[in-house]
Scaffold this motif. Structure first.
Motif: not given
Length: 127
Positions: A27-30, A35-36, A76-81
């Motif tokens: 999951x890629x998030x803001x 991210x989810x 470039x900036x993102x959250x990840x799960x």
């Protein structure tokens, strides 16, 4: 003659045991959000014209699209799960850009569970 560093053209994701992540969920998030719960736009192409549905799925450690390993693109900036095939948490970061920057700092080893012990350092020096 100039030499070029060889690197993997695609990122490889691993499971909790270090094996390539099969049937995983990415999951890629803001940035700075879960991210989810707060998905970001992700694309199959660097021009941002072909949206990639989430969660992204993995096979053999690679993100797959239509049966083939694929690259994905986002800000470039993102959250990840990252979750394994039974949805156990493998890794999560609220801002991967900041996380990568922190790893390259002098205290970055603290983020990955490495501790340089003076006892072990002197042991190595005595051998």
């Amino acid at each position: 003659m100039a030499l070029t560093q060889i690197s993997s053209p695609l990122p490889i994701f691993t499971s909790l045991d270090g094996a390539p992540l099969d049937y995983g969920y990415i999951y890629i998030g803001l940035a700075n959000y879960d991210a989810e719960a707060s998905p970001a736009e992700v694309f199959w192409d660097k021009d941002g014209l072909i949206p990639a549905p989430q969660p992204l799925r993995t096979t053999g450690g690679y993100i797959y699209r239509s049966g083939s390993p694929a690259s994905v693109y986002c800000n470039d900036s993102y959250s990840i799960t990252i979750r394994d095939k039974v949805k156990r948490l493998v890794f999560a970061a609220k801002n991967l850009y900041d996380y990568k920057s922190s790893l390259s700092s002098s205290s970055g080893t603290d983020l990955i569970g490495y501790s340089r012990s003076e006892e072990h350092t002197s042991e190595l020096q005595s051998h």
